[in-house]
Design a protein around this motif. Structure first.
Motif, short mmCIF file in Angstrom:
data_model
loop_
_atom_site.label_atom_id
_atom_site.label_comp_id
_atom_site.label_asym_id
_atom_site.label_seq_id
_atom_site.Cartn_x
_atom_site.Cartn_y
_atom_site.Cartn_z
N GLN A 75 0.83 -1.20 0.00
CA GLN A 75 0.00 0.00 0.00
C GLN A 75 0.87 1.26 0.00
O GLN A 75 0.56 2.22 -0.70
CB GLN A 75 -0.95 0.00 1.19
N TYR A 79 0.91 4.09 -2.85
CA TYR A 79 0.70 5.50 -2.48
C TYR A 79 1.83 6.37 -3.02
O TYR A 79 1.59 7.40 -3.65
CB TYR A 79 0.60 5.59 -0.96
N LEU A 99 -5.31 4.14 -7.06
CA LEU A 99 -6.19 4.57 -5.96
C LEU A 99 -6.96 3.38 -5.38
O LEU A 99 -7.20 3.32 -4.18
CB LEU A 99 -7.15 5.65 -6.46
N THR A 100 -7.30 2.42 -6.24
CA THR A 100 -8.07 1.26 -5.77
C THR A 100 -7.24 0.34 -4.87
O THR A 100 -7.80 -0.52 -4.20
CB THR A 100 -8.60 0.42 -6.96
N GLN A 101 -5.93 0.54 -4.85
CA GLN A 101 -5.06 -0.29 -4.01
C GLN A 101 -4.94 0.25 -2.59
O GLN A 101 -4.33 -0.39 -1.73
CB GLN A 101 -3.66 -0.40 -4.64
N LEU A 102 -5.51 1.42 -2.34
CA LEU A 102 -5.46 2.03 -1.01
C LEU A 102 -6.81 1.83 -0.33
O LEU A 102 -7.85 2.00 -0.96
CB LEU A 102 -5.15 3.52 -1.13
N ALA A 104 -10.20 2.31 1.16
CA ALA A 104 -11.15 3.43 1.09
C ALA A 104 -11.30 4.07 2.46
O ALA A 104 -11.43 3.39 3.47
CB ALA A 104 -12.49 2.94 0.58
N SER A 106 -9.08 5.58 4.17
CA SER A 106 -7.82 5.70 4.92
C SER A 106 -7.21 7.07 4.63
O SER A 106 -7.52 7.71 3.61
CB SER A 106 -6.85 4.60 4.50
N ARG A 108 -4.30 7.84 3.51
CA ARG A 108 -3.60 7.85 2.22
C ARG A 108 -4.60 7.91 1.06
O ARG A 108 -4.35 8.58 0.07
CB ARG A 108 -2.69 6.63 2.11
N HIS A 109 -5.71 7.20 1.19
CA HIS A 109 -6.74 7.22 0.14
C HIS A 109 -7.35 8.62 0.03
O HIS A 109 -7.52 9.15 -1.08
CB HIS A 109 -7.82 6.19 0.46
N ALA A 112 -4.79 10.87 -1.55
CA ALA A 112 -4.68 10.58 -2.98
C ALA A 112 -5.88 11.15 -3.75
O ALA A 112 -5.71 11.71 -4.84
CB ALA A 112 -4.56 9.07 -3.20
N GLN A 113 -7.07 11.03 -3.19
CA GLN A 113 -8.25 11.63 -3.83
C GLN A 113 -8.08 13.14 -3.95
O GLN A 113 -8.43 13.74 -4.96
CB GLN A 113 -9.52 11.32 -3.03
#
Length: 195
Positions: A75, A79, A99-102, A104, A106, A108-109, A112-113
């Protein structure tokens, strides 16, 4: 040389601000200790600090190929690669699938968004997401990274004073070299445009 000797050499080179040399030393250590994702992350960070984003991308991708990496390490690699692609290689489209690897929701997610919103020019949306990410983490280095992203968004939204304030808070929490170098470069750019 042993892994430890390579890493000691890397530390000495960082002190001399020879980030590329330090990255090479960490790369040698990494080859001697395959599967050590912490070394891959460190090498990538040093390459970013040296201004070699394409080499950093390759290092992160090598780390993702490691079978022995645990979920948390993967992860973090996703990131870091996401941020590198979006912010330094101007490839938000290539970063988007990461993004799908982080997880939802979190920190970091959320960050990233926010970075994607920033890259798309949606600065107010980015600032909301960065605030959520900042509030959701106790990790100082991650918080520093989010504050740096906050500063980027404030600057693009036309508020250099709030950008400087976010950078001030970021630099006081930053622990990793990569985050500190990004903050330094951006602060210098801000000062040059708005003395």
């Amino acid at each position: 040389m042993t892994v430890e000797q390579h890493l000691a050499r890397a530390d000495a080179l960082v002190e001399q601000r020879d980030y590329l040399g330090a990255a090479e030393a960490v790369g040698r250590a990494s080859r001697q200790r395959p599967g050590a994702i912490s070394l891959v992350l460190r090498q990538g960070e040093l390459l970013e600090a040296a201004g070699r984003p394409e080499a950093a991308r390759k290092a992160y991708l090598r780390g993702l190929d490691e079978e022995s990496a645990d979920l948390v390490e993967k992860q973090e690699l996703h990131y870091r690669l996401f941020l590198l692609l979006t912010l330094k290689l101007a490839d938000a489209a290539g970063a988007r699938p990461l993004l799908t690897q982080l997880p939802a929701g979190s920190p970091r997610h959320l960050d990233a968004q926010g970075v994607l919103a920033y890259a798309d020019g949606r600065y107010q949306e980015a600032l909301v997401l960065f605030e959520q990410a900042r509030d959701a983490t106790a990790d100082q280095d991650l918080r520093a990274r989010v504050l740096y992203h906050t500063a980027l968004a404030y600057e693009r939204a036309g508020d250099a004073d709030l950008a400087r304030l976010a950078l001030f808070h970021a630099v006081n929490q930053a622990q990793s070299l990569g985050v500190r170098k990004d903050i330094e470069r951006f602060f210098s750019r801000l000062q040059a445009h708005n003395p």
